[in-house]
Design an enzyme around this catalytic site. Sequence first.
Site, short mmCIF file in Angstrom:
data_model
loop_
_atom_site.label_atom_id
_atom_site.label_comp_id
_atom_site.label_asym_id
_atom_site.label_seq_id
_atom_site.Cartn_x
_atom_site.Cartn_y
_atom_site.Cartn_z
N ARG A 271 0.98 -1.27 -0.07
CA ARG A 271 0.04 -0.06 0.17
C ARG A 271 0.97 1.29 0.05
O ARG A 271 2.15 1.42 0.60
CB ARG A 271 -0.86 -0.02 1.22
CG ARG A 271 -2.10 -1.06 1.20
CD ARG A 271 -3.15 -0.41 0.10
NE ARG A 271 -4.30 -1.75 0.09
CZ ARG A 271 -4.32 -2.55 -0.56
NH1 ARG A 271 -3.42 -2.82 -1.72
NH2 ARG A 271 -5.43 -3.27 -0.69
N GLU A 300 -2.92 7.84 -4.04
CA GLU A 300 -3.41 7.17 -5.32
C GLU A 300 -4.66 7.72 -5.73
O GLU A 300 -5.49 8.14 -4.77
CB GLU A 300 -3.70 5.59 -5.10
CG GLU A 300 -2.83 4.71 -6.02
CD GLU A 300 -3.03 3.48 -5.81
OE1 GLU A 300 -2.01 2.92 -4.97
OE2 GLU A 300 -3.56 2.53 -6.22
N HIS A 318 -0.78 0.53 -9.87
CA HIS A 318 -1.49 -0.51 -8.83
C HIS A 318 -2.21 -1.68 -9.87
O HIS A 318 -3.37 -2.03 -9.79
CB HIS A 318 -2.46 0.13 -8.26
CG HIS A 318 -2.86 -0.54 -6.97
ND1 HIS A 318 -3.46 0.03 -5.75
CD2 HIS A 318 -2.74 -1.79 -6.66
CE1 HIS A 318 -3.56 -0.96 -4.56
NE2 HIS A 318 -3.33 -2.09 -5.44
C1 DGY Z 1 -5.40 -6.20 -3.10
O1 DGY Z 1 -6.37 -6.85 -3.27
O2 DGY Z 1 -5.49 -5.47 -2.00
C2 DGY Z 1 -4.86 -5.36 -4.18
O3 DGY Z 1 -4.24 -4.28 -3.90
C3 DGY Z 1 -5.26 -5.36 -5.52
O4 DGY Z 1 -4.38 -5.13 -6.52
#
Ligand code: DGY
Length: 382
Positions: A271, A300, A318
């Site tokens: 993240r 983001e 992402h």
């Molecule tokens: C998630 O599923 O948490 C991912 O970040 C999606 O790519």
Amino acid sequence: MAAKEWKTFNASGKKRVVVTKELPGDRWLKILARAGCRVEYGTATRILKVGEIKSAIGDKCDGVIGQLTENWGKTLFSALKKAGGRAYSNYAVGYNNVDVDAATKLGIPVGNTPGVLTDTTAEMAVALTFSAARRVAEADVFMRAGQYEGWLPTLYLGELLKRKTVGVIGAGRIGAAYAKMMVEGFKMDFIYYDLYQNMGLEKYIREYSKFLKSQDEDPVKCTRAKTAEEVLKKADVVSLHPLLDPTTHHLMNARRLKMMKSNAILVNASRGPVIDEVALVAHCKKYPNFKVGLDVFEDEPKMKPGLNKCNNVVMVPHIASATDWTREGMAILAASNVAGVLTGRPSWTDQDDVIPFLGSKAPKACPSIVNAKELKLDSYKG
Ligand code: DGY
């Protein structure tokens, strides 16, 4: 969101499920339809605001599948409860966008989609590692600009990673999969930091090391560090795989970035806020041989000023989990969570093994409900 931005599937279904974005494949639609649901899904590509989702929930809504880009807090869960809602699933394995306590207080089960993203995300972390180490994106831009005048001994020198040290912070499912790929693929020593010891991973690397010795090759080392700082100081590559919570917010700040080797590689497919992006930009400017691979960003979809000017950073929007198999798998799991709750199915207990849900004989259970214990949901008995 305008009415034309919503589509309906199985209009005669008695239960109403809102899915804030259209998902890949069609099995998720069939799963919900088989559970008696009318499915209304959004086709807009922009991120929906809380108010827009609230209007989509309306006066009657039995369940929702939402996105990691949406703020699922008290406001939305209260709206869902008021509309008669009994189920929510995030279309993601991570659920830092969800206030699980708020949902639990209202008695709403919250699902996620583990298991199908593990290798896909780890493969992207590997791709970013090597794109950064070997300056693939920079060289690609150079080629496209027609600047290549011929082979040179010093053109785009990068880093050789074989037999160096790979570090992981957060050795859960994805961190461990990345570690195995890097250690086995490139015979790297391994160092990790995690609150919990990953005994399975340690055993795997020990066995691999024995195999190397049996082939008259040097073994590889496996170390569990006492601190994240130890990993940062020793590793040539560090890949970040922790959960985002207040303890990991800005885990990589200016002080910790400075602990890394000046030619190290930092990868983040977890993240964005795990890295202080302003500090990262300053660090990348100061240390041009430091390299970074990013799949996620602090604000983001925006980037902090100057990040896009750092040639030593390779970045993708992402997409670490973006393969057909994974994204369709996530859709099946999210739909099975919501359909399962709405038809009174018990919760599956092993979140490390949800793959049976993708087959033709899916278990009659909800694959992954993160607050199942708190809500005292029945467990699947087989
Ligand atoms: C998630 O599923 O948490 C991912 O970040 C999606 O790519």
